[in-house]
Each structure stands twice: as structure tokens, then as C-alpha cells.
Design a protein around this motif. Structure first.
Motif, PDB file in Angstrom:
ATOM      1  N   UNK A  67      55.903  26.405  38.156  1.00 29.46           N
ATOM      2  CA  UNK A  67      55.868  25.304  39.124  1.00 29.46           C
ATOM      3  C   UNK A  67      56.696  25.599  40.370  1.00 29.46           C
ATOM      4  N   UNK A  68      57.513  26.633  40.334  1.00 28.95           N
ATOM      5  CA  UNK A  68      58.351  26.961  41.493  1.00 28.95           C
ATOM      6  C   UNK A  68      57.864  28.143  42.299  1.00 28.95           C
ATOM      7  N   UNK A  69      56.722  28.696  41.954  1.00 29.43           N
ATOM      8  CA  UNK A  69      56.186  29.868  42.647  1.00 29.43           C
ATOM      9  C   UNK A  69      55.772  29.487  44.065  1.00 29.43           C
ATOM     10  N   UNK A  70      56.091  30.341  45.047  1.00 26.12           N
ATOM     11  CA  UNK A  70      55.674  30.145  46.434  1.00 26.12           C
ATOM     12  C   UNK A  70      54.564  31.133  46.762  1.00 26.12           C
ATOM     13  N   UNK A  71      53.453  30.618  47.295  1.00 30.22           N
ATOM     14  CA  UNK A  71      52.273  31.433  47.557  1.00 30.22           C
ATOM     15  C   UNK A  71      51.734  31.168  48.961  1.00 30.22           C
ATOM     16  N   UNK A  72      50.983  32.126  49.540  1.00 35.18           N
ATOM     17  CA  UNK A  72      50.400  31.892  50.864  1.00 35.18           C
ATOM     18  C   UNK A  72      49.539  30.629  50.913  1.00 35.18           C
ATOM     19  N   UNK A  91      47.070  27.668  44.970  1.00 35.81           N
ATOM     20  CA  UNK A  91      46.745  28.694  43.980  1.00 35.81           C
ATOM     21  C   UNK A  91      47.745  28.730  42.824  1.00 35.81           C
ATOM     22  N   UNK A  92      48.869  28.041  42.979  1.00 31.05           N
ATOM     23  CA  UNK A  92      49.841  27.965  41.878  1.00 31.05           C
ATOM     24  C   UNK A  92      49.236  27.311  40.635  1.00 31.05           C
ATOM     25  N   UNK A  93      48.186  26.482  40.850  1.00 30.58           N
ATOM     26  CA  UNK A  93      47.596  25.760  39.725  1.00 30.58           C
ATOM     27  C   UNK A  93      46.765  26.653  38.821  1.00 30.58           C
ATOM     28  N   UNK A  94      46.403  27.848  39.260  1.00 31.18           N
ATOM     29  CA  UNK A  94      45.518  28.693  38.442  1.00 31.18           C
ATOM     30  C   UNK A  94      46.118  29.045  37.085  1.00 31.18           C
ATOM     31  N   UNK A  95      47.365  29.544  36.989  1.00 28.55           N
ATOM     32  CA  UNK A  95      47.912  29.824  35.654  1.00 28.55           C
ATOM     33  C   UNK A  95      48.380  28.574  34.913  1.00 28.55           C
ATOM     34  N   UNK A  96      48.634  27.495  35.637  1.00 31.69           N
ATOM     35  CA  UNK A  96      49.119  26.258  35.007  1.00 31.69           C
ATOM     36  C   UNK A  96      47.985  25.476  34.358  1.00 31.69           C
ATOM     37  N   UNK A  97      46.862  25.389  35.059  1.00 35.54           N
ATOM     38  CA  UNK A  97      45.772  24.517  34.629  1.00 35.54           C
ATOM     39  C   UNK A  97      44.626  25.232  33.939  1.00 35.54           C
ATOM     40  N   UNK A  98      44.549  26.557  34.093  1.00 37.58           N
ATOM     41  CA  UNK A  98      43.385  27.288  33.598  1.00 37.58           C
ATOM     42  C   UNK A  98      43.803  28.426  32.678  1.00 37.58           C
ATOM     43  N   UNK A  99      42.928  28.749  31.733  1.00 36.83           N
ATOM     44  CA  UNK A  99      43.200  29.824  30.784  1.00 36.83           C
ATOM     45  C   UNK A  99      43.168  31.173  31.503  1.00 36.83           C
ATOM     46  N   UNK A 100      43.803  32.201  30.929  1.00 41.10           N
ATOM     47  CA  UNK A 100      43.856  33.501  31.596  1.00 41.10           C
ATOM     48  C   UNK A 100      42.563  34.305  31.533  1.00 41.10           C
ATOM     49  N   UNK A 101      41.524  33.766  30.946  1.00 39.31           N
ATOM     50  CA  UNK A 101      40.265  34.502  30.827  1.00 39.31           C
ATOM     51  C   UNK A 101      39.552  34.574  32.177  1.00 39.31           C
ATOM     52  N   UNK A 102      38.649  35.527  32.296  1.00 34.67           N
ATOM     53  CA  UNK A 102      37.909  35.707  33.551  1.00 34.67           C
ATOM     54  C   UNK A 102      37.098  34.461  33.902  1.00 34.67           C
ATOM     55  N   UNK A 103      36.438  33.879  32.903  1.00 36.40           N
ATOM     56  CA  UNK A 103      35.606  32.701  33.158  1.00 36.40           C
ATOM     57  C   UNK A 103      36.443  31.512  33.606  1.00 36.40           C
ATOM     58  N   UNK A 104      37.525  31.240  32.890  1.00 32.52           N
ATOM     59  CA  UNK A 104      38.368  30.094  33.227  1.00 32.52           C
ATOM     60  C   UNK A 104      38.998  30.255  34.606  1.00 32.52           C
ATOM     61  N   UNK A 105      39.475  31.448  34.924  1.00 27.79           N
ATOM     62  CA  UNK A 105      40.081  31.667  36.235  1.00 27.79           C
ATOM     63  C   UNK A 105      39.047  31.529  37.360  1.00 27.79           C
ATOM     64  N   UNK A 106      37.832  31.973  37.127  1.00 26.70           N
ATOM     65  CA  UNK A 106      36.779  31.803  38.134  1.00 26.70           C
ATOM     66  C   UNK A 106      36.520  30.324  38.385  1.00 26.70           C
ATOM     67  N   UNK A 107      36.421  29.547  37.313  1.00 29.98           N
ATOM     68  CA  UNK A 107      36.207  28.110  37.464  1.00 29.98           C
ATOM     69  C   UNK A 107      37.431  27.433  38.080  1.00 29.98           C
ATOM     70  N   UNK A 108      38.605  27.985  37.804  1.00 33.69           N
ATOM     71  CA  UNK A 108      39.821  27.484  38.431  1.00 33.69           C
ATOM     72  C   UNK A 108      39.816  27.704  39.936  1.00 33.69           C
ATOM     73  N   UNK A 109      39.370  28.880  40.361  1.00 30.81           N
ATOM     74  CA  UNK A 109      39.293  29.138  41.801  1.00 30.81           C
ATOM     75  C   UNK A 109      38.303  28.202  42.479  1.00 30.81           C
ATOM     76  N   UNK A 110      37.232  27.853  41.785  1.00 32.87           N
ATOM     77  CA  UNK A 110      36.271  26.890  42.332  1.00 32.87           C
ATOM     78  C   UNK A 110      36.925  25.515  42.491  1.00 32.87           C
ATOM     79  N   UNK A 111      37.750  25.133  41.512  1.00 36.70           N
ATOM     80  CA  UNK A 111      38.491  23.869  41.615  1.00 36.70           C
ATOM     81  C   UNK A 111      39.406  23.879  42.835  1.00 36.70           C
TER      82      UNK A 111
END
Length: 284
Positions: free
Chosen positions: A151-156, A160-180
Motif C-alpha cells: 500500500x506504500x509503493x510509489x509508481x508513475x 497500478x499499485x492495485x495490481x498485486x493487491x487486488x489481483x492474483x499473480x497469474x497471467x490471466x488475473x493480472x491481464x484482467x487487473x490491467x483492464x480494471x
């Protein structure tokens, strides 16, 4: 209000209990269905709900998004208890002139929504709890350091900080996370009000106290008399999925849905599926 959707609904303000609440209100009021109020997760604001979900609901009912006390463009100081957050949220709903609502609470928002249902049973018709758990639940408020650090990560692009917090580390979940993430950043006039340390501290303290205050046999859940839909992913790293099973087992009237290959933001990963399931629950 049918002319508005998630990405163009104006940010409005209403005064309640000395607090100036920021909110957005849109959707179909003609259908006569109960309005749906969304309760936000830890450090979430008006721009974090998924447009695919809120617009999905708004097709045939009214949707209300808001910032609780002290968050982003809402005034005041963030409460350090879930109980006070619930009191403030109920005051906000009262100020809108609503007498009966459905509540959708994600993560910390699910804790607050449960408390509203307990404190104001007159106000709550049905409850949808996503990625959350009961008072004194397993590991709630006791996240390991590596999880807390996310929750404290700083990103451009900070969203995008929500990707590891809200989505599983799998390729499919991360792809759907990026769409979110692309969906939530699409709005042009986003709530840019800054978050101070008091938001992190106040909400963190509230979650910690709520989670570490044990409730033997989860007796408090018996006070939630309304029907409840519990939703989660199969591997929630923020509020462990076991807590969703506990809710289903100990609430008087609850059903449980788990989405596969999903983490804390399972509903964001499968928004169309979530809207379909939730509308079936709310409409019967």
C-alpha cells in the motif's frame, strides 16, 4: 438522473453531522428498485469503484458512490473506529433523504457496511460483502509486513499499485487487473484531492481494532437479520478467504460465491459476472 453514467456523473456535496460529504449519484430511478450504496476499501475514494460494475447496476437502479469522513474531497477527520465510520455513513444516507438502501461493501467497506446493518437495521434492506470478513476474523488487521508494504509503493501511475493487491499473480488475473485499472483512470475529472497520513493512520487503526477484537462464535453476526451475499476470490491475500466462509456460516441468512483464480478484487476481475449474480440476489 439517467443521463449520467460512472464517468460523467458530477461530484456533489451534502452536509450531514457537520461533515461535507462528496458523492456521485446516477442510474435509473424510474424502475423503482432500491438504491445501491457502495462502501469503499482501505484508502479508496470515489474513483476506485469499477465503472463496469456501477454502470451495470445503474442500468435499472440508482447507484450512489461516496467518500466517507476525511477521505479525499469529503471534509472532517477520518474516524479510527469502524463504528464511527458506520455512524457517519448512515448520516450521509439520511441526508440524501433515503429511507431504505442496499449496501455493497468491499474490504474495509464491508466491515463498515456490516456495522451499518447492525446499527441501522431500519436503513438496510440487503447486504453484499466482497473480500471482507467478520469482527475478530482470521488475520484481519494483522497483515504481514510484505503485504502492508504494497500500500506504500510509489509508481508513475499510482493506480497500478492495485495490481498485486487486488489481483492474483497469474497471467490471466493480472491481464484482467490491467483492464480494471484502465477503466478506473478513464474518467477525466477524477477526485484528485490528496490523501494525508491521517487517512492511512485512522483507517488502519479502525481495521486493526475491529479485526483484533475477538467475538467468540462470531455472535455479533446474529444481529444482521437481512439477506447477505458474500463474494470473494479463491485466494484473498488481504482479508483471507476463510473469512468469507465464516460470514456465510454464522450470518443468519447468507450465501457465498467464490470466483476462481482471483484475489481481493474478485468482483473487479469478473465485473459482468458479479453484476449478474448480485442483481439476481438483490431482485428476488
Amino acid at each position: 438522473m439517467t443521463e449520467y453514467v460512472h464517468d460523467n456523473a458530477p461530484t456533489r456535496f451534502v452536509e450531514a453531522a457537520g461533515i461535507n460529504f462528496a458523492y456521485r449519484r446516477f442510474g435509473d430511478t424510474a424502475a423503482g428498485r432500491t438504491p445501491v450504496v457502495f462502501f469503499q476499501h482501505f484508502i479508496g475514494n470515489l474513483d476506485d469503484p469499477d465503472p463496469a460494475i456501477s454502470d451495470g447496476f445503474a442500468a435499472d437502479r440508482e447507484v450512489i458512490l461516496f467518500n466517507n469522513t476525511g477521505v479525499a474531497s469529503t471534509s472532517g477527520e477520518v474516524p479510527d473506529t469502524i463504528e464511527q465510520m458506520a455512524t457517519d455513513a448512515a448520516a450521509f444516507i439520511d441526508a440524501l433523504g433515503l429511507t431504505r438502501v442496499d449496501l455493497v461493501g468491499h474490504s474495509m467497506g464491508g466491515l463498515v457496511a456490516q456495522q451499518v446493518a447492525i446499527q441501522r437495521p431500519d436503513l438496510t434492506r440487503k447486504l453484499v460483502l466482497v473480500g471482507t470478513g467478520p469482527r475478530g476474523g482470521v488475520g484481519i488487521g494483522e497483515s504481514p509486513a510484505d503485504i502492508g508494504a504494497l500500500f506504500g509503493v510509489k509508481l508513475p501511475r499510482q493506480e497500478d499499485m492495485w495490481l498485486p493487491i487486488l489481483f492474483a499473480p497469474t497471467e490471466t488475473s493480472q491481464r484482467l487487473g490491467r483492464e480494471y485499472v484502465e477503466r478506473i483512470v478513464a474518467r477525466k475529472d477524477r477526485d484528485a484531492s490528496p490523501f494525508g497520513r491521517q487517512v492511512y493512520a485512522g483507517q488502519g487503526a479502525a481495521i486493526h481494532t475491529y479485526g483484533t477484537t475477538k467475538d467468540p462464535a462470531y455472535a455479533i453476526l446474529k444481529n444482521i437479520k437481512v439477506p447477505v451475499l458474500v463474494v470473494n476470490g479463491t485466494d484473498d491475500i488481504i482479508i483471507a478467504t476463510i473469512n468469507s466462509y465464516i460470514l456465510q456460516q454464522f450470518l443468519p441468512d447468507a450465501e457465498l460465491i467464490l470466483y476462481p483464480d482471483a484475489n481481493h478484487g474478485a468482483h473487479f476481475q469478473y465485473p459482468e459476472r458479479f453484476v449478474t449474480h448480485t442483481r439476481l440476489f438483490l431482485d428476488r
